[in-house]
Motif scaffolding. Structure first.
Motif, PDB file in Angstrom:
ATOM      1  N   PHE A 122       0.675  -1.241   0.064  1.00  0.00           N
ATOM      2  CA  PHE A 122       0.252  -0.197  -0.130  1.00  0.00           C
ATOM      3  C   PHE A 122       0.869   1.231  -0.259  1.00  0.00           C
ATOM      4  N   HIS A 123       0.252   2.339  -0.578  1.00  0.00           N
ATOM      5  CA  HIS A 123       0.906   3.321  -0.629  1.00  0.00           C
ATOM      6  C   HIS A 123       0.630   4.046   0.989  1.00  0.00           C
ATOM      7  N   SER A 124      -0.292   4.115   1.283  1.00  0.00           N
ATOM      8  CA  SER A 124      -0.451   4.967   1.988  1.00  0.00           C
ATOM      9  C   SER A 124      -1.390   4.062   3.286  1.00  0.00           C
ATOM     10  N   THR A 125      -1.515   4.386   4.534  1.00  0.00           N
ATOM     11  CA  THR A 125      -2.585   4.248   5.542  1.00  0.00           C
ATOM     12  C   THR A 125      -3.656   4.553   5.323  1.00  0.00           C
ATOM     13  N   ARG A 126      -4.056   4.744   4.666  1.00  0.00           N
ATOM     14  CA  ARG A 126      -5.629   5.336   4.054  1.00  0.00           C
ATOM     15  C   ARG A 126      -5.438   4.547   2.868  1.00  0.00           C
ATOM     16  N   GLN A 127      -4.853   4.194   1.975  1.00  0.00           N
ATOM     17  CA  GLN A 127      -4.636   3.139   1.104  1.00  0.00           C
ATOM     18  C   GLN A 127      -5.236   2.204   2.161  1.00  0.00           C
ATOM     19  N   ALA A 128      -4.586   1.980   2.466  1.00  0.00           N
ATOM     20  CA  ALA A 128      -4.455   0.423   3.278  1.00  0.00           C
ATOM     21  C   ALA A 128      -6.172  -0.137   4.536  1.00  0.00           C
ATOM     22  N   GLN A 129      -6.444   1.418   4.285  1.00  0.00           N
ATOM     23  CA  GLN A 129      -7.331   1.245   5.529  1.00  0.00           C
ATOM     24  C   GLN A 129      -8.689   1.112   5.176  1.00  0.00           C
TER      25      GLN A 129
END
Length: 51
Positions: free
Chosen positions: A2-9
């Protein structure tokens, strides 16, 4: 992955919804844990399931 925590969430939330509301579970007689009828009732009444 994932490129960011938001993308993972977002990806995890999509997976959780599919797993808990759509995917049939063998132990439940090939029904999803949260039937769509209860989900729709919650959306209409604004109440939480089991609460």
């Amino acid at each position: 992955w994932f490129h960011s925590t938001r993308q993972a969430q977002v990806a995890i939330n999509v997976w959780l919804k599919q797993y808990n509301r759509i995917r049939p579970h063998h132990a439940l007689g090939m029904r999803p844990p949260v039937p769509e009828t209860l989900i729709e009732k919650t959306k209409i009444t604004g109440t939480e399931i089991g609460g």
